[in-house]
Design a protein around this motif. Sequence first.
Motif, short mmCIF file in Angstrom:
data_model
loop_
_atom_site.label_atom_id
_atom_site.label_comp_id
_atom_site.label_asym_id
_atom_site.label_seq_id
_atom_site.Cartn_x
_atom_site.Cartn_y
_atom_site.Cartn_z
N LEU A 74 -33.65 -7.82 13.98
CA LEU A 74 -32.72 -8.73 15.07
C LEU A 74 -31.40 -8.24 15.40
O LEU A 74 -31.06 -8.35 16.41
CB LEU A 74 -32.54 -10.24 14.25
N ALA A 77 -32.13 -6.04 18.54
CA ALA A 77 -32.33 -6.77 19.68
C ALA A 77 -31.04 -7.33 20.25
O ALA A 77 -30.68 -7.46 21.36
CB ALA A 77 -33.34 -7.79 19.41
N SER A 78 -30.35 -8.16 19.31
CA SER A 78 -29.01 -8.65 19.41
C SER A 78 -27.94 -7.71 20.22
O SER A 78 -27.29 -8.13 21.06
CB SER A 78 -28.63 -9.56 18.34
N THR A 81 -29.03 -6.50 23.77
CA THR A 81 -28.96 -7.52 24.75
C THR A 81 -27.43 -7.75 24.98
O THR A 81 -27.06 -7.75 26.10
CB THR A 81 -29.59 -8.91 24.22
N GLN A 84 -26.03 -4.89 27.11
CA GLN A 84 -26.64 -5.01 28.43
C GLN A 84 -25.51 -6.07 29.30
O GLN A 84 -24.80 -5.85 30.43
CB GLN A 84 -27.90 -5.34 28.67
N LEU A 85 -25.31 -7.47 28.54
CA LEU A 85 -24.47 -8.31 29.23
C LEU A 85 -23.13 -7.70 29.39
O LEU A 85 -22.60 -8.03 30.50
CB LEU A 85 -24.41 -9.71 28.40
N TRP B 174 -27.26 -14.78 34.33
CA TRP B 174 -28.35 -13.59 34.56
C TRP B 174 -29.61 -14.01 33.73
O TRP B 174 -29.82 -14.49 32.70
CB TRP B 174 -27.49 -12.48 33.67
N LEU B 176 -31.36 -12.05 31.99
CA LEU B 176 -31.08 -11.39 30.47
C LEU B 176 -30.80 -12.53 29.47
O LEU B 176 -31.23 -12.64 28.50
CB LEU B 176 -30.55 -10.03 30.73
N TRP B 180 -32.85 -14.22 26.63
CA TRP B 180 -32.28 -13.93 25.17
C TRP B 180 -32.27 -15.25 24.60
O TRP B 180 -32.55 -15.38 23.18
CB TRP B 180 -31.13 -13.11 25.22
N LEU B 184 -33.66 -16.65 21.17
CA LEU B 184 -32.78 -17.06 19.97
C LEU B 184 -33.18 -18.22 19.39
O LEU B 184 -32.70 -18.44 18.28
CB LEU B 184 -31.39 -16.34 20.24
N LEU B 187 -35.38 -19.40 16.62
CA LEU B 187 -34.88 -18.77 15.39
C LEU B 187 -33.59 -19.29 15.01
O LEU B 187 -33.59 -19.67 13.72
CB LEU B 187 -34.63 -17.25 15.73
#
Lengths: 135, 301
Positions: A74, A77-78, A81, A84-85, B174, B176, B180, B184, B187
Amino acid sequence: MNELLMLLSWPVMVLSLFFFATGSLGLLRFPDAVCRLHAVTKADTVGLGFLALAMALRADDWQARILLLAVWLLAMASGATTCQLLARYSRDHQGDSFNSSGGNSSGDIAVKSTPVKNTSSKLTPAKKGTNGNDD
Amino acid sequence: MIDLFLDSVIALLLIVLAAGALFSPTLFGGVTLFVAFGVTMALAWVRMGAVDLALAEAIIGAGLTGALLLIALRQSRRGGMVPPRKVHLLSAAAIMLPLAALLILTAWPARELSSPLPALAQANLDASGVTNPVTATLMNFRAWDTLLELAVLLLAFLGVKQLLPTHKHTLQPWPLLLAWSLHLAPLLVIAGCYIVWRGSDAPGGAFQAGALLAAGAVMLRLALVLPPLRWSQWPLRVLVVAGVLVFITLAALTAWLGEGWLDYPNGWSKPLIVMVEMVAALSIATTLTLLVVGEGEEIRS
């Protein structure tokens, strides 16, 4: 067996510390926002993975080990991301304060996304006339 | 020895991060250092054994407050800090240094004292209905304090709501961020429900779970998955007020039909506590969400 795993967890922890330290060093010394993001994300994720491995070696039961693996996935992945942002945001706000290597700290961060101004950063976006030294 | 080293490093880090957040040349840097300060504070709470507090500090103090500050920063259009004038620094030192000295002198002998409260809480744990002493204290022995806490949160939100401007923005999220947040959010919902359920046996509770759910809702709202959330929508109003309302109704019922104000009947402690915690978690989640992303509108370009 338990003692062996405990003993094995120490070099793994030292390795993870090394990765965290190099990630922070890259955060401080790299010239550009995108380079810094790259260093922090990659090195810190690997460091966290080694730390999770060290903790998994010291854990009592399999449930804790699976939880640690899930935490690492996790976080990875976080981190990917968010990196990228942040990179896209810094690409859109080229001339702002956080985009230079700690020099001129003026600038209005509430600027709406204007067209890319290539002022002091070494990052060259994929424009036509520049040589390809971006990744 | 290692413990002393670790604790002193954390304490030093707290001071350095706080000073950095206050004296950073850019407001953005100050906000970032504030978030880092919140995370280090959570670490300090863990070192002192207060894991519930650490959870709340990490989620609310570092996460949601950080998001709130960043949203406020975007609306303020100011990038640089105004350096403090010498008169301000001198007057701040003149007030804070005697206060700090007074605090240290008064609190210094308290290191040796031990409070009888942890032993008392542990001794009466079976009668409280839960097995986590923190939850037992918060939701049974001192339930009156928790009721007042919820009321304070409601009052704070009502106060802030008067000042919240309706802000319009034209940002498109965006893809993305959209993807995301969609990954998320489930979860976070699972984690929130788990934390509010586990609060009976392990560190957790209504505040932490509510803040997690609020974080998920804020993310979904920022990715424009959720529609604009406004106080004028009645389901949100019901949710915000429900926590205090249910708790006060329970208190009034126990005072009127039972043994006393918030004195739970025998055998009913656990169901009542769980019910109050769940409603309180939803209420806190809605309040925090409205605080951070309420009253916003987007103009789709």
